[in-house]
Write an enzyme that holds these catalytic residues in place. Structure first.
Site, PDB file in Angstrom:
ATOM      1  N   GLU A  59      51.342  21.495  34.926  1.00 25.97           N
ATOM      2  CA  GLU A  59      50.005  20.597  34.717  1.00 25.97           C
ATOM      3  C   GLU A  59      48.562  21.290  34.285  1.00 25.97           C
ATOM      4  OE1 GLU A  59      52.130  21.305  37.168  1.00 25.97           O
ATOM      5  OE2 GLU A  59      52.036  19.987  38.939  1.00 25.97           O
ATOM      6  N   CYS A  90      46.299  22.601  40.134  1.00 19.36           N
ATOM      7  CA  CYS A  90      46.603  21.695  39.012  1.00 19.36           C
ATOM      8  C   CYS A  90      45.571  20.364  39.068  1.00 19.36           C
ATOM      9  CB  CYS A  90      47.895  21.440  38.727  1.00 19.36           C
ATOM     10  SG  CYS A  90      48.779  22.891  38.118  1.00 19.36           S
TER      11      CYS A  90
END
Length: 158
Positions: A59, A90
């Site tokens: 991510e 993330c």
């Protein structure tokens, strides 16, 4: 939460990418960025290897790529499909890039139970919703969904 057919397809696509990564000896995490029309814009698997980059989460990497390619107003209309719930790092990257919607499979809580205190994944007990809730703009979160399928990707890894 019930997924619509298109969401389910994109989430399962992230599972497929994570499974392919696992077969290559890469941690089984992945992210797929999709625009408002359902078009896949980017895909990313975990980037821990080969450099042992502890910040190489799928991510975080895809958000760096996306924020260089698109502006936040565009990304606000996009969805990020991830095999596991984004960690605090993330979630911060997703927030700063401006993505408006996140759909994930495996919860951070269940991942932590599976990984224990593994040195390659010292999972945080901080849900992504808590990170997003502290921001100035909203990020829709759907998950955990299809969690048993997402958890199966991690069997035998940790």
């Amino acid at each position: 939460m019930q997924l619509n057919t298109q969401d389910e397809q994109h989430l399962r696509h992230s599972f497929k990418l994570a499974d392919e990564a696992k077969k290559q000896g890469i941690h089984p995490f992945s992210a797929v960025l999709v625009d408002a029309t359902g078009k896949v814009l980017m895909e990313q698997v975990n980037g821990y290897l080969p450099d042992l980059d502890m910040t190489g989460h799928a991510e975080r990497i895809i958000m760096t790529r996306a924020s260089k390619a698109y502006r936040p107003d565009f990304l606000n209309q996009c969805t990020l499909f991830v095999s596991a719930e984004p960690c605090a790092m993330c979630a911060g990257a997703i927030y700063w890039a401006g993505v408006g919607r996140v759909v994930y499979g495996l919860s951070e809580e269940r991942l932590k139970a599976m990984t224990g205190n593994h040195p390659e994944n010292p999972t945080l007990a901080l849900p992504c919703r808590a990170v997003f809730a502290s921001g100035q703009r909203s990020t829709e979160v759907i998950g955990p969904v299809l969690e048993a399928e997402a958890a199966a990707l991690h069997e035998g890894v940790w």
